[in-house]
Enzyme design. Structure first.
Site, short mmCIF file in Angstrom:
data_model
loop_
_atom_site.label_atom_id
_atom_site.label_comp_id
_atom_site.label_asym_id
_atom_site.label_seq_id
_atom_site.Cartn_x
_atom_site.Cartn_y
_atom_site.Cartn_z
N THR A 188 0.87 -1.18 0.00
CA THR A 188 0.00 0.00 0.00
C THR A 188 0.90 1.22 0.00
O THR A 188 2.09 1.12 0.31
CB THR A 188 -0.89 0.04 1.25
OG1 THR A 188 -0.03 0.13 2.39
CG2 THR A 188 -1.75 -1.20 1.37
N GLU A 331 -5.74 -3.78 -1.07
CA GLU A 331 -6.05 -4.94 -0.22
C GLU A 331 -7.12 -5.84 -0.81
O GLU A 331 -7.37 -6.93 -0.31
CB GLU A 331 -6.54 -4.44 1.16
CG GLU A 331 -5.49 -3.82 2.04
CD GLU A 331 -5.29 -2.32 1.79
OE1 GLU A 331 -5.60 -1.86 0.68
OE2 GLU A 331 -4.80 -1.64 2.70
N LYS A 436 -15.74 17.00 10.53
CA LYS A 436 -16.89 17.08 11.42
C LYS A 436 -17.07 18.51 11.87
O LYS A 436 -16.21 19.07 12.55
CB LYS A 436 -16.69 16.15 12.63
CG LYS A 436 -17.16 14.75 12.35
CD LYS A 436 -17.73 14.09 13.59
CE LYS A 436 -18.39 12.78 13.20
NZ LYS A 436 -18.63 11.91 14.35
N TRP A 441 -21.28 15.45 9.99
CA TRP A 441 -20.33 15.12 8.93
C TRP A 441 -20.51 16.02 7.72
O TRP A 441 -21.63 16.21 7.25
CB TRP A 441 -20.50 13.66 8.49
CG TRP A 441 -19.89 12.70 9.45
CD1 TRP A 441 -19.31 13.01 10.64
CD2 TRP A 441 -19.81 11.29 9.30
NE1 TRP A 441 -18.86 11.88 11.25
CE2 TRP A 441 -19.16 10.80 10.44
CE3 TRP A 441 -20.21 10.40 8.31
CZ2 TRP A 441 -18.91 9.45 10.63
CZ3 TRP A 441 -19.96 9.06 8.50
CH2 TRP A 441 -19.32 8.59 9.65
P1 ADP Z 1 -4.16 4.54 -1.51
O1 ADP Z 1 -4.30 4.51 -0.04
O2 ADP Z 1 -2.83 4.77 -2.02
O3 ADP Z 1 -5.18 5.42 -2.18
P2 ADP Z 1 -5.45 2.33 -2.76
O4 ADP Z 1 -5.11 2.53 -4.16
O5 ADP Z 1 -5.55 0.97 -2.25
O6 ADP Z 1 -4.42 3.05 -1.90
O7 ADP Z 1 -6.74 3.17 -2.52
C1 ADP Z 1 -7.94 2.64 -2.11
C2 ADP Z 1 -8.84 3.76 -1.73
O8 ADP Z 1 -9.15 4.59 -2.85
C3 ADP Z 1 -10.17 3.30 -1.23
O9 ADP Z 1 -10.10 2.89 0.11
C4 ADP Z 1 -11.02 4.55 -1.42
O10 ADP Z 1 -10.83 5.49 -0.37
C5 ADP Z 1 -10.45 5.15 -2.67
N1 ADP Z 1 -11.31 4.81 -3.81
C6 ADP Z 1 -11.13 3.83 -4.70
N2 ADP Z 1 -12.12 3.83 -5.62
C7 ADP Z 1 -12.96 4.84 -5.30
C8 ADP Z 1 -14.18 5.36 -5.84
N3 ADP Z 1 -14.73 4.88 -6.95
N4 ADP Z 1 -14.76 6.41 -5.20
C9 ADP Z 1 -14.22 6.94 -4.08
N5 ADP Z 1 -13.07 6.49 -3.53
C10 ADP Z 1 -12.45 5.47 -4.12
#
Ligand code: ADP
Length: 542
Positions: A188, A331, A436, A441
């Site tokens: 990650t 993940e 918040k 929110w």
């Molecule tokens: P990083 O922490 O580097 O962004 P990831 O690529 O694993 O790592 O990112 C996953 C995160 O990206 C998700 O937990 C979410 O917050 C965000 N994400 C992924 N797809 C979407 C989406 N379609 N809309 C909003 N957020 C998204």
């Protein structure tokens, strides 16, 4: 439940779902499908049969170098044919493909290579100096294999990829590998603390690939041609290379040419039917290549961050192409939800469906859990953190304990969302970005999307800043499009009536560009640090 009390299956349940049958299927049934790589001034092209043969030779060469099942083989590469060869050869020989993020800072790169104990790294010579910065502190790395031309002097002694392959024969004798063994790993991005490793199994990759061919997600088919923009070091490029190989869809790789002009050229020249990218890349293409011919694309996937309505509408109006949103994380292999609008659209427009984060896919179980641990209903309104479980979702991190990220076998995603009765997820924020204000929110994602709907706005990111009266208030950081103008007051008026009144920010900052993470997402932690350090010019309205 005690299996002894149940009838036993007559199926071959010990058949192993590994990358090997996936590889052999693509090689045999789709021998003439194509792998095309952009070189900056032209293209290289190879058939699946040719790529498979080169993968055999790579497996043989790595074996000769002492790589054994279980060993980690790193890649430090752009999206290209050679990277695909490593995707296929390394897991099939029982070793683990560790795709390294080429944009990591040296300390993080050093950490992930040492943590994974990579034994070999395959590197594109054009970016060798980036790896060279950490070469002296990688005791487990015994060999570095370079691909193509470039200055590799910082890497010390290296081996040449093509020369290694030329010395080997096709037809490698691959070992039997159990489906639960690690096939590939990815770290990650480590927004807090060190990056954490996720180890994808053969089984998870196989099942995730099958799902990509389902109508519940991409419906990837042999007739498709996939342009792979998402980096192959990021969650296996959303799993697409394996799925395309399995089903025989042509693959097009852009290497480092990800700016609007070369992307437009690649799309016009190679006419892909599918592509996918994070919003920033698609936004760049929309604003800087609006006359590009994207008519070959049947679908553009977008995800990795919230997808603004303005982007979806912009693609439809400018290019005549629909964006389909997907959701997932490193993940989760990564795809868990996919936003094809449902059969029954009720009274909602096409765009109203497409702005949603996506519909939970078969194979993924998803629940919402509130701050008190109570599971929330799928009623389209109740908010909670998304928790997921399923065959392509990680159950732990590689050699690191992180009990706070799991809840009784479910992965805690850190995403706050609601889900409608028919399974459409709507993310309102990441837990760490939640604002918040007076106990209520404020969705930074909604605010950003609405601000980005203003015709003068190129990008907008909203962060929470301390406030004496309300604890926290939103600060909108806005990038205007070249040659346009809008004041904080104009944007405040734009928001009025489009969002809840108390959400409308009084703090505004006009910036040159929103800082981005290594995979091109908005990096709000940098904005927060800039604000805390007094580096943002903030205008506060009455
Ligand atoms: P990083 O922490 O580097 O962004 P990831 O690529 O694993 O790592 O990112 C996953 C995160 O990206 C998700 O937990 C979410 O917050 C965000 N994400 C992924 N797809 C979407 C989406 N379609 N809309 C909003 N957020 C998204």
């Amino acid at each position: 439940m005690d299996i002894g009390a149940l009838p036993t299956s007559t199926m071959q349940d010990d058949y192993q779902l590994t990358i090997r049958p996936l590889f052999e299927h693509g090689r045999r049934q789709h021998a003439s499908s194509k792998v095309i790589t952009f070189t900056g001034d032209g293209y290289t092209e190879a058939s699946f049969a040719e790529v498979a043969e080169r993968a055999d030779r790579l497996a043989a060469a790595l074996t000769r170098l002492g790589i054994r099942p279980g060993d980690r083989v790193g890649t430090f590469m752009w999206n290209n044919q050679t990277h695909l060869e490593a995707y296929l050869a390394v897991p099939c020989m029982g070793a683990v493909l560790h795709t390294l993020n080429i944009r990591l800072f040296p300390e993080q790169l050093d950490y992930v290579i040492n943590h994974a104990e990579d034994r070999v790294i395959i590197v594109d010579a054009s970016i060798a100096p980036l790896l060279g910065r950490v070469r002296d502190t990688l005791p487990t790395v015994q060999h570095i294999i370079t691909v193509g031309q470039g200055d590799t002097s910082s890497l010390g002694e290296t081996l040449d990829y093509d020369a290694l392959l030329a010395a080997e024969q096709a037809g490698f004798a691959y070992p039997e590998v159990p489906e639960h063994a690690g096939a590939a790993m990815c770290y990650t991005s480590g927004t807090t603390g060190n990056p954490k490793g996720v180890m994808y199994s053969h089984r998870s990759t196989y099942l995730h690939s099958l799902m990509a061919t389902s109508t519940a997600s991409l419906a990837l088919a042999e007739t498709d041609r996939m342009l792979v923009i998402v980096p192959m070091f990021h969650a296996n490029a959303w799993g697409v290379p394996y799925a395309a190989w399995l089903i025989g869809a042509d693959l097009v790789f852009p290497q480092q040419y990800l700016q609007a002009a070369p992307l437009a050229r690649i799309i016009e020249d190679t006419r892909p039917t599918l592509t996918g990218a994070v919003p920033t890349v698609l936004n760049d293409l929309l604003h800087n290549a609006p006359t590009a011919d994207l008519s070959s694309l049947r679908m553009v996937m977008c995800g990795g961050a919230a997808v603004p309505r303005a982007l979806i509408e912009g693609y439809q109006q400018t290019f005549g192409v629909w964006i389909t949103q997907g959701w997932g994380m490193t993940e989760t292999s990564p795809v868990c939800a996919f936003g094809t609008p449902p059969k029954d659209r009720a009274d909602r427009s096409e765009v109203d469906w497409r702005v949603r984060t996506g519909r939970v896919m078969p194979g993924v179980e998803l629940r919402l859990v509130d701050d008190n641990g109570a599971v929330q209903p799928w009623d389209g309104e109740s908010l909670g953190e998304i928790e997921v479980r399923g065959p392509w979702i990680t159950g732990s991190y590689y050699h690191v304990d992180a009990p706070d990220r799991f809840d009784d076998g479910w992965l805690r995603t850190g995403d706050v969302a609601s889900v409608s009765a028919n399974g459409f997820v709507m993310i309102s924020d990441r837990a760490k970005d939640v604002i918040k204000s007076g106990g209520e929110w404020v969705s930074s994602v909604d605010l950003e999307n609405t601000i980005m709907g203003h015709p003068a706005v190129a990008e907008a990111a909203v962060i929470g800043v301390p406030d004496e009266r309300w604890d926290e208030r939103p600060l909108a950081c806005v990038v205007l499009k070249d040659g346009t103008q809008a004041s904080a007051d104009d944007l405040r008026h734009w928001l009025a009536g489009r969002t809840a009144k108390f959400w409308v920010p009084e703090h505004w900052s006009f910036i040159e560009a929103v800082p981005k993470t290594s995979v091109g997402k908005f990096d709000k932690k940098v904005l927060r640090a800039q604000f805390a350090g007094g580096d943002l010019d903030v205008e506060t309205l009455d």
